[in-house]
Design an enzyme around this catalytic site. Structure first.
Site, PDB file in Angstrom:
ATOM      1  N   LYS A  43       0.792  -1.228   0.000  1.00  0.00           N
ATOM      2  CA  LYS A  43       0.000   0.000   0.000  1.00  0.00           C
ATOM      3  C   LYS A  43       0.827   1.283   0.000  1.00  0.00           C
ATOM      4  O   LYS A  43       0.384   2.325  -0.503  1.00  0.00           O
ATOM      5  CB  LYS A  43      -0.932   0.007   1.213  1.00  0.00           C
ATOM      6  N   ASP A  88      -7.651  -0.230   6.882  1.00  0.00           N
ATOM      7  CA  ASP A  88      -7.681  -1.464   7.655  1.00  0.00           C
ATOM      8  C   ASP A  88      -6.333  -1.704   8.310  1.00  0.00           C
ATOM      9  O   ASP A  88      -6.186  -2.574   9.155  1.00  0.00           O
ATOM     10  CB  ASP A  88      -7.986  -2.658   6.732  1.00  0.00           C
TER      11      ASP A  88
END
Length: 406
Positions: free
Chosen positions: A77, A124
């Site tokens: 990410k 998350d």
């Protein structure tokens, strides 16, 4: 028993007006890749050739791009968050991104020009850690919000960068809205990988950052003598990662692009339901979204990503949690001298899916629809390592979420 559901996208190979992918072209993605290469910690993540697994499953090749090695952060990410922040700061400075690196941006000269900034996001875990890490590298602040049920270990990884981090009592999509509200109220910079009216540039830059993975993978495949994969299986939450990879290969190969499969947890199957509806419009999923695939627990598609996936992806799958657990065990316990891959729940689900499709005769119709056979060369992307080590051990060591399809 929870079952695998699938929907073929017949229009993906038909000729009609489709959304543009030029902004994810090889040339545009090269800009992001060059930016990433200017990081001191940059190195190409491994592409694992699982030759024994491929033979066992009856295909020509299975190649797993292992993002657990990315920048020492155990997940991909950071590629999106760091590039988006770089592009944002370049725009603020009136400078081309090609002329900037994080080393320059954290220099006293540029810090004086930029002033104190606070970056914020909902996550998350993996995306938030990437944004927090990028802010730390720049000597700036970050505030990260996580949905209810988030692992404490992932929160601590974020806080360890010096960021503020909070687990909310909201689901993922409502946590995104909270982060957006806080950014607007406090003058913070929101770095989110989903778009809405008036908020499209940063999500697009994040997707261009993710596409570095596709560019690296293709180069590595060609070094192995594979011109391109025949199939790519991509996991999806809001769809930004999947659409970034899909967009890159579509822009490069057009009608000869690999056959692409989009995989979601059945507790957060917004893209599958969107494909099932068949009217081209995205669908939402409400509720707790309580899947072990925390990185995919998103109920609302990124509209930019959805348009790419709607127009070019060949098939959508909604699957139960036990197939993610199966993938974790397969990758962590390789056949023969295949390399071991430590993969978290969201990273391993595509491996579990491929294994189920090739081994379970009840899925023969799906196997035939995908034209999976002895000539298939499959690219998978392990998007995360054991970002929640305790849960990883419960699955891989203790047998949590057994494979009920056997």
């Amino acid at each position: 028993m929870e079952t695998l559901k699938w929907k073929q996208n017949q229009s993906a190979r038909q000729h009609h007006q489709k959304t543009a992918t030029a902004w994810l072209s090889e040339q545009e993605v090269q800009k992001a890749w060059d930016f990433h290469r200017r990081f001191d910690v940059y190195s190409v993540t491994p592409l694992r050739n699982l030759a024994h697994l491929a033979r066992f499953l009856g295909v020509s090749g299975i190649y797993v791009k292992d993002e657990s090695y990315r920048f020492g952060l155990n997940a991909f990410k950071v590629l999106g968050g760091a590039y988006a922040i770089g592009r944002y700061l370049a725009e603020r400075l009136g400078t081309d991104i090609a002329e900037l690196s994080f080393d320059l941006l954290r220099s006293e000269h540029f810090k004086r020009q930029l002033g104190e900034l606070t970056f914020t996001t909902a996550t998350d875990g993996n995306h938030g850690r990437g944004v927090a890490w990028a802010a730390q590298q720049l000597g700036q602040k970050a505030v990260v919000f996580m949905p209810k049920g988030s692992a404490a270990a992932r929160l601590q990884q974020i806080i360890a960068t010096g960021a503020e981090g909070y687990i909310t009592d909201l689901n993922y999509d409502d946590t995104v809205r909270l982060a957006a509200e806080k950014a607007k109220r406090n003058g913070w910079v929101l770095v989110q990988d989903t778009a809405w009216a008036g908020y499209a540039d940063i999500p697009s830059w994040i997707m261009q950052g993710y596409a570095t993975i596709a560019a690296e993978s293709l180069q590595q495949l060609r070094e192995l003598g594979v011109e391109k994969p025949t199939h790519i299986f991509l996991q999806a939450g809001v769809g930004s990662f999947a659409a970034a990879i899909q967009g890159f290969f579509t822009s490069l190969f057009a009608e000869s692009r690999p056959l692409t499969v989009i995989v979601e947890p059945n507790k957060a199957e917004c893209l599958y339901l969107s494909a099932l509806a068949g009217d081209g419009k995205p669908r939402k999923v409400d509720g707790d979204l309580n899947t072990i695939m925390a990185g995919l627990a998103c109920g609302e598609p990124n509209p930019i990503a959805w348009e790419i996936l709607r127009d070019y992806s060949d098939l959508f799958i909604s699957c139960p949690d036990h197939l993610a657990a199966l993938g974790m065990r397969i990758l962590g316990n390789p056949l023969g001298d295949d390399p071991r891959v430590v993969s978290g729940e969201s990273g391993a689900v595509t491996t579990g899916i491929v294994s189920a499709i090739m081994r379970d005769e009840r899925l023969k119709e799906l196997r035939d629809a995908l034209q999976l056979n002895a000539d298939s060369r499959i690219l998978l992307i392990n998007t995360e390592g054991d970002t929640d080590p305790q849960h990883y051990r419960k699955v891989v060591w203790d047998g949590l979420y057994p494979n009920v399809c056997d």
